[in-house]
Enzyme design. Sequence first.
Site, PDB file in Angstrom:
ATOM      1  N   CYS A  96       0.799  -1.238   0.000  1.00 36.33           N
ATOM      2  CA  CYS A  96       0.000   0.000   0.000  1.00 36.33           C
ATOM      3  C   CYS A  96       0.828   1.283   0.000  1.00 36.33           C
ATOM      4  CB  CYS A  96      -0.968  -0.011   1.178  1.00 36.33           C
ATOM      5  SG  CYS A  96      -0.271  -0.680   2.698  1.00 36.33           S
ATOM      6  N   HIS A 112      -1.986   6.481   4.364  1.00 31.50           N
ATOM      7  CA  HIS A 112      -0.537   6.516   4.551  1.00 31.50           C
ATOM      8  C   HIS A 112       0.013   7.858   4.046  1.00 31.50           C
ATOM      9  CE1 HIS A 112      -0.825   2.445   5.685  1.00 31.50           C
ATOM     10  NE2 HIS A 112      -0.271   1.834   4.649  1.00 31.50           N
TER      11      HIS A 112
HETATM   12  N1  LIG Z   1      -4.359  -3.610   5.164  1.00 33.77           N
HETATM   13  C1  LIG Z   1      -3.814  -2.944   4.150  1.00 33.77           C
HETATM   14  O1  LIG Z   1      -3.840  -1.684   4.110  1.00 33.77           O
HETATM   15  C2  LIG Z   1      -3.156  -3.686   3.030  1.00 33.77           C
HETATM   16  C3  LIG Z   1      -2.760  -2.956   1.908  1.00 33.77           C
HETATM   17  C4  LIG Z   1      -2.174  -3.626   0.836  1.00 33.77           C
HETATM   18  C5  LIG Z   1      -1.977  -4.985   0.904  1.00 33.77           C
HETATM   19  N2  LIG Z   1      -2.345  -5.679   2.007  1.00 33.77           N
HETATM   20  C6  LIG Z   1      -2.177  -7.139   1.991  1.00 33.77           C
HETATM   21  O2  LIG Z   1      -3.478  -7.690   1.829  1.00 33.77           O
HETATM   22  C7  LIG Z   1      -3.573  -8.955   2.496  1.00 33.77           C
HETATM   23  C8  LIG Z   1      -4.684  -8.907   3.530  1.00 33.77           C
HETATM   24  O3  LIG Z   1      -4.362  -7.911   4.475  1.00 33.77           O
HETATM   25  P1  LIG Z   1      -5.367  -7.533   5.635  1.00 33.77           P
HETATM   26  O4  LIG Z   1      -4.772  -6.331   6.248  1.00 33.77           O
HETATM   27  O5  LIG Z   1      -6.766  -7.465   5.141  1.00 33.77           O
HETATM   28  O6  LIG Z   1      -5.215  -8.831   6.609  1.00 33.77           O
HETATM   29  P2  LIG Z   1      -6.219  -9.376   7.718  1.00 33.77           P
HETATM   30  O7  LIG Z   1      -7.095  -8.286   8.221  1.00 33.77           O
HETATM   31  O8  LIG Z   1      -5.366 -10.099   8.691  1.00 33.77           O
HETATM   32  O9  LIG Z   1      -7.146 -10.446   6.923  1.00 33.77           O
HETATM   33  C9  LIG Z   1      -6.617 -11.681   6.487  1.00 33.77           C
HETATM   34  C10 LIG Z   1      -7.683 -12.516   5.797  1.00 33.77           C
HETATM   35  O10 LIG Z   1      -7.084 -13.788   5.455  1.00 33.77           O
HETATM   36  C11 LIG Z   1      -7.956 -14.827   5.929  1.00 33.77           C
HETATM   37  N3  LIG Z   1      -7.193 -16.024   6.295  1.00 33.77           N
HETATM   38  C12 LIG Z   1      -6.367 -16.204   7.349  1.00 33.77           C
HETATM   39  N4  LIG Z   1      -5.902 -17.473   7.370  1.00 33.77           N
HETATM   40  C13 LIG Z   1      -6.458 -18.113   6.317  1.00 33.77           C
HETATM   41  C14 LIG Z   1      -6.388 -19.439   5.799  1.00 33.77           C
HETATM   42  N5  LIG Z   1      -5.661 -20.397   6.398  1.00 33.77           N
HETATM   43  N6  LIG Z   1      -7.086 -19.740   4.687  1.00 33.77           N
HETATM   44  C15 LIG Z   1      -7.853 -18.819   4.083  1.00 33.77           C
HETATM   45  N7  LIG Z   1      -7.976 -17.533   4.536  1.00 33.77           N
HETATM   46  C16 LIG Z   1      -7.278 -17.183   5.636  1.00 33.77           C
HETATM   47  C17 LIG Z   1      -8.649 -14.239   7.142  1.00 33.77           C
HETATM   48  O11 LIG Z   1      -9.836 -14.974   7.413  1.00 33.77           O
HETATM   49  P3  LIG Z   1     -10.375 -15.235   8.923  1.00 33.77           P
HETATM   50  O12 LIG Z   1     -11.065 -13.973   9.365  1.00 33.77           O
HETATM   51  O13 LIG Z   1     -11.313 -16.371   8.761  1.00 33.77           O
HETATM   52  O14 LIG Z   1      -9.180 -15.555   9.769  1.00 33.77           O
HETATM   53  C18 LIG Z   1      -8.919 -12.821   6.653  1.00 33.77           C
HETATM   54  O15 LIG Z   1     -10.075 -12.799   5.864  1.00 33.77           O
HETATM   55  C19 LIG Z   1      -2.193  -9.204   3.110  1.00 33.77           C
HETATM   56  O16 LIG Z   1      -1.468  -9.994   2.230  1.00 33.77           O
HETATM   57  C20 LIG Z   1      -1.609  -7.802   3.230  1.00 33.77           C
HETATM   58  O17 LIG Z   1      -0.216  -7.803   3.241  1.00 33.77           O
HETATM   59  C21 LIG Z   1      -2.949  -5.072   3.069  1.00 33.77           C
END
Ligand SMILES: NC(=O)c1ccc[n+]([C@@H]2O[C@H](COP(=O)([O-])OP(=O)(O)OC[C@H]3O[C@@H](n4cnc5c(N)ncnc54)[C@H](OP(=O)(O)O)[C@@H]3O)[C@@H](O)[C@H]2O)c1
Length: 393
Positions: A193, A286
């Site tokens: 991001c 950010h």
């Molecule tokens: N947040 C940001 O601003 C941002 C920006 C750019 C990129 N990213 C990237 O986007 C991705 C998601 O980020 P996030 O911030 O949304 O993370 P997050 O809030 O931790 O969400 C993670 C997701 O993955 C699922 N998950 C976890 N373990 C799993 C498994 N074994 N099988 C299938 N699904 C599973 C979770 O489901 P449950 O709820 O069921 O555990 C949840 O829906 C990451 O790779 C991160 O680096 C994030």
Amino acid sequence: MVEVGFVTGAIGRSSLVGFSSRNNERAVQRRGRARVVMAYDGSPVKVGVLGCTGSVGQRFMTLLEDHPWFDVVGLGASPRSAGKKYNDAVSWKQASAIPEKMKEIVVSECVPDAPAFKDAMIIFSGLDNTFAGDIEDEFAKAGKAVFSNAKNHRMDDDVPILIPTVNASHLDIIEAQRKNKDIPGFIITNANCSTTAMSIGLKPIHEKFGLEKVIVSTMQAISGAGYPGLSSMDIFDNVVPHIGGEEGKMETEAKKILGTCADGSFQDADFMISAMCNRVHVIDGHTEAVSMQLKTKATPEEVIDAIRSYPSIAKSLGLPSAPAKDVDYNDAPDRPQPRLDRMVGNGYTVTIGRVRECNVLDIKLVLLGHNTIVGAAGGSILNAELCCVKGLV
Ligand SMILES: NC(=O)c1ccc[n+]([C@@H]2O[C@H](COP(=O)([O-])OP(=O)(O)OC[C@H]3O[C@@H](n4cnc5c(N)ncnc54)[C@H](OP(=O)(O)O)[C@@H]3O)[C@@H](O)[C@H]2O)c1
């Protein structure tokens, strides 16, 4: 109904061997049986969202609720959430209510043969990095167009880190990706991001004057760490000067994004970059302080003019989520600020301010982008819209 590629089973096993685009009309040739000549008419495309319960996943829900082209048919998350209605599986943290039409959808496990994903042409992934790589591979092997937010595939030689306003031409790599990986679908990634905001903000300057050296210090929002992210004891009244792996991502991904794509491979842009990343006590958005040395010297006024006159490429490509301006300049002395400016262009615009001379390099400025909209879910949606317009979905 107009017959269009994605309605008639576009990406599946039949491989795209070429397309030309004029006024959104395209002739698509496929190996094997003759295919129709199609015009994209905005007919609904069925989509699935993996990682639907997370920080990025929830943003997908709000942005896809009333999307003019995309219809959410399947939701996926971890085995902990699978089998529950979305309303019961999610710990909803968005300012708007959970979209009504998503509440009753039963969350599936993230496997391509789950009935929920059978008809989905597009898969948006907001999966945790630990699992994203393998799961996204499986969906691409099953013929889906996968739009990922995870880091796993970003630096693959044949996977683009796509930002329509910066490097739409990197889509040319998809043909090589399908060939190399021998898959009927494909994977397109978003940048990290903070890298997305920086790449959009620096593109007008790089294009006009050329970047030689870049030094960036970030002030990154809490939502960038996902949910539940940092504990309040860690972030309240505090700045954390470490975000695991983030500095390396900014330093490598930006050079790929601002580089070129030709003859089935990427060439990095040839500037030097050093990043310092900090987590600050802000929910979304950010902020980044950037100093740069330019190949062609420019005054602050010339840099501001380059930013202001940069064309609205995503809008001109006809992408329905595109903002009026991909990048904009705010000349108030104390802007951009996350609370005031993160929703410019509905969260899709990167705002720049405070362009001035740098005593060490040439120019310094502050830029701001919404991390879960243009920096994540919204960025993926723009990428999928671009693929529809270009005939890849
Ligand atoms: N947040 C940001 O601003 C941002 C920006 C750019 C990129 N990213 C990237 O986007 C991705 C998601 O980020 P996030 O911030 O949304 O993370 P997050 O809030 O931790 O969400 C993670 C997701 O993955 C699922 N998950 C976890 N373990 C799993 C498994 N074994 N099988 C299938 N699904 C599973 C979770 O489901 P449950 O709820 O069921 O555990 C949840 O829906 C990451 O790779 C991160 O680096 C994030």
